[in-house]
Design an enzyme around this catalytic site. Sequence first.
Site, short mmCIF file in Angstrom:
data_model
loop_
_atom_site.label_atom_id
_atom_site.label_comp_id
_atom_site.label_asym_id
_atom_site.label_seq_id
_atom_site.Cartn_x
_atom_site.Cartn_y
_atom_site.Cartn_z
N THR A 173 -0.33 -30.69 -39.77
CA THR A 173 -0.66 -29.16 -40.04
C THR A 173 -0.32 -28.78 -38.39
OG1 THR A 173 -2.78 -27.72 -39.95
CG2 THR A 173 -2.82 -29.68 -38.81
N ARG A 174 -0.99 -26.83 -38.02
CA ARG A 174 -0.32 -26.01 -37.42
C ARG A 174 -1.74 -25.19 -36.85
NH1 ARG A 174 3.15 -21.90 -40.02
NH2 ARG A 174 2.23 -20.47 -38.93
N HIS B 118 -9.97 -25.87 -41.43
CA HIS B 118 -11.09 -25.25 -42.38
C HIS B 118 -11.56 -26.12 -43.49
CE1 HIS B 118 -10.49 -21.75 -39.62
NE2 HIS B 118 -9.80 -21.51 -39.50
N HIS C 288 -9.10 -27.06 -46.49
CA HIS C 288 -8.08 -28.04 -45.60
C HIS C 288 -9.46 -29.45 -45.64
CE1 HIS C 288 -7.23 -24.34 -43.49
NE2 HIS C 288 -5.48 -25.37 -43.43
N ARG D 248 1.36 -25.17 -50.49
CA ARG D 248 1.85 -24.01 -50.82
C ARG D 248 2.71 -24.09 -49.43
NH1 ARG D 248 1.14 -18.86 -49.83
NH2 ARG D 248 1.98 -17.82 -51.96
N ASP D 249 4.15 -23.72 -49.28
CA ASP D 249 4.52 -22.98 -48.64
C ASP D 249 4.72 -23.45 -47.44
OD1 ASP D 249 6.05 -21.08 -47.69
OD2 ASP D 249 4.56 -19.76 -46.23
N ALA E 1 5.27 -25.88 -44.15
CA ALA E 1 5.98 -25.48 -42.76
C ALA E 1 6.96 -24.25 -42.69
CB ALA E 1 7.23 -26.52 -42.40
N ARG F 150 -0.95 -2.45 -0.84
CA ARG F 150 0.05 -2.31 0.01
C ARG F 150 -0.53 -2.98 2.12
NH1 ARG F 150 5.43 -0.10 0.00
NH2 ARG F 150 5.41 0.66 -1.90
N ILE G 21 1.05 4.55 -7.34
CA ILE G 21 1.90 5.78 -7.97
C ILE G 21 2.51 4.99 -8.90
CG2 ILE G 21 3.56 7.24 -6.92
CD1 ILE G 21 3.15 6.92 -4.24
N ALA G 22 3.59 4.08 -8.87
CA ALA G 22 4.58 3.01 -9.84
C ALA G 22 5.00 4.46 -10.61
CB ALA G 22 3.64 2.62 -11.01
S1 PPS Z 1 4.68 2.41 -5.60
O1 PPS Z 1 5.74 3.86 -5.30
O2 PPS Z 1 3.68 2.49 -6.44
O3 PPS Z 1 4.61 1.67 -4.15
O4 PPS Z 1 4.10 3.19 -3.88
P1 PPS Z 1 2.00 2.91 -3.74
O5 PPS Z 1 2.28 1.78 -3.04
O6 PPS Z 1 0.83 3.14 -4.71
O7 PPS Z 1 1.94 3.54 -2.68
C1 PPS Z 1 0.97 4.07 -1.33
C2 PPS Z 1 0.28 4.49 -0.91
O8 PPS Z 1 1.70 4.81 0.42
C3 PPS Z 1 1.27 6.21 0.98
N1 PPS Z 1 3.15 6.71 0.87
C4 PPS Z 1 4.15 6.94 0.33
N2 PPS Z 1 3.59 7.22 -1.07
C5 PPS Z 1 4.99 7.45 -1.33
N3 PPS Z 1 5.92 7.57 -0.81
C6 PPS Z 1 6.31 7.73 0.34
N4 PPS Z 1 7.95 7.02 0.97
C7 PPS Z 1 5.03 7.21 0.97
N5 PPS Z 1 4.80 5.95 1.91
C8 PPS Z 1 3.76 6.09 2.68
C9 PPS Z 1 0.88 6.76 -0.07
O9 PPS Z 1 -0.03 7.47 0.78
C10 PPS Z 1 0.16 6.54 -1.44
O10 PPS Z 1 -0.60 6.83 -2.04
P2 PPS Z 1 -1.70 7.10 -2.26
O11 PPS Z 1 -3.06 7.15 -2.77
O12 PPS Z 1 -0.76 7.72 -3.40
O13 PPS Z 1 -1.54 8.80 -1.83
#
Ligand code: PPS
Length: 574
Positions: free
Chosen positions: A198-199, A203, A206, A292-293, A295, A437, A477-478
């Site tokens: 069995t994998r 229950h 079985h 049944r079936d 593997a 940061r 910010i991403a």
């Molecule tokens: S990222 O792009 O997600 O890696 O940025 P992040 O780490 O969230 O940035 C954190 C805060 O750094 C300040 N900061 C800047 N942001 C954008 N561009 C530049 N060049 C930069 N330099 C400094 C900024 O205040 C970010 O914080 P938040 O809270 O967004 O204002």
Amino acid sequence: MPQHLIEPHGGSLVNLLVDQQRAAEMKVLSRDWPSWDLTARQLCDLELLISGGFSPLRGFMCKADYESVCGEMRLSSGILWPMPIVLDVSREAAESLKVGSILALRDFEGTMLAALNVEQIWQPDLNAEAQNVFGTANYEHPGVAYLAASTNPYYIGGTIEAVTPPHHYDFVDLRLTSAQVRQKFASLGWRKVVAFQTRNPMHRAHQELTFRAAANLQANLLIHPVVGVTKPGDVDHYTRVRCYQAVLTHYPKNTAMLSLLPLAMRMGGPREAIWHAIVRKNYGCTHFIVGRDHAGPGSDSSGRPFYGPYDAQELLTKFQDELQIEMVPFKMMVYVEDQDTYAPVDEVGEGVNVKSLSGTELRQRLESGREIPSWFSFPEVIAELRRTYPPRSRHGFTVFFTGLPSSGKSTLANVLITKLMEIGGRPTTLLDGDLVRKHLSSELGFSKEHRDINIRRIGWVALEITKNGGIAVCAPIAPYDSIRKEIRQMIQPRGGFILVHVETPLKVCEERDLKGLYAKARAGVIKEFTGISDPYEEPKDADLTIDTTELSPEECVQIIILHLEKEGYIGTTD
Ligand code: PPS
């Protein structure tokens, strides 16, 4: 070896371990040998080669055996063997070898487990292998997917000298080799033993099935679950073994035994069933249950099953004489409500009320914390599964804010954290942009490369928190879509991932300019500033979008809380 046990496949039980003197010699010599780091599947194969689970094989297959196995299900000696056992290596590794080389085979930590005397190096036709072995080239078949995506392009064949078997730290007492199982059968006086493969967790169905099989045959029972590599998405073996240990107490005393098999399954249906039977014969079992079936990998995306439910039974019947280990065929077991008992589906009369619960239904019930009926499983098994698969209201999750600087991410993240802590029940961590940061990414700047590294670090920490049942609230910010997607893909399989786009318009963010950075960016003092001199890619896959222009932080966070509630992450069981 006692004479009254069934003969191993091919006549004798293989043991590839060398004596201590040769092992010491090999360790010294290996300094000059090329090395190969074994994959998870190769480690499993090697373990069973070393200990004789794969008797009569004495190494990884050479081309003649491989082709004969793929085409005819036989080794070139004529012995029945349905599954290729091959060592696949990269082009680079293959090019560093020649016939006569000795290749050190190493585990994840670099320990040399064995040496392969290289007898042949060739490039296999993996497509043909898929067709022959699995009867399909469809990537939806996990065995084919493995060939297509995870198999190295060269095969190396040759015999093996083993220094040590792969080491395991878990369930050590239950990991018996074929020789040890045989020894145990002999010492217990077990001459007739039926094996159950069995994998999945076991229950009541079985337990009933295996108990019936053993009782009908007046045989003992070996519960022999696979703990090597199984189908992606299966219940992890730690949970399963705890379930098996619980089920074992439901057999009459001293009639059943549990041992773990380090096999890497291929999900090859009928061919795999023959292979499983051969392995169990090597472990000294006289009978093998095929249900049944067996593997089977289920169905393709159009709903067509890769194999018929009783194909494996038919194929084993064809080779019964040669196999010697006797197949015990079983139909699907169903619960007969009126009699409060289980029976094979073909033994139940028309109109009788029967019940069964699919794996999918079980998962859904676990997810939502709904009841699992006592006719389906044992209380201890259900408890184990509930520990591993808690309802969503106890899953970890990540709330990932994304948005322009000063859009309100940090404020919302702080309010959300407070509200979640007020609700309680899970450890909660804030990974705010500025905080990260300062503590995690202090050496990074704001180029795309550095921003991606920063987000990947946040994602990794969030994953660790999430998979351990906590809540991670991230607020960077991403700005880039691809990395946000990458993080989602990392986290989602291990818990919840909720992407919140704080879509406050640039104009509003700039007016707020909480840290005065927009002014500096406009003046050119700060370079690569998101929204001004650097891009922000708006997410199209956000789970929530919130504009903070007109709403208070409390109102914004309520939107998130209600979403979490709707998705089941915050529930009445908290
Ligand atoms: S990222 O792009 O997600 O890696 O940025 P992040 O780490 O969230 O940035 C954190 C805060 O750094 C300040 N900061 C800047 N942001 C954008 N561009 C530049 N060049 C930069 N330099 C400094 C900024 O205040 C970010 O914080 P938040 O809270 O967004 O204002």
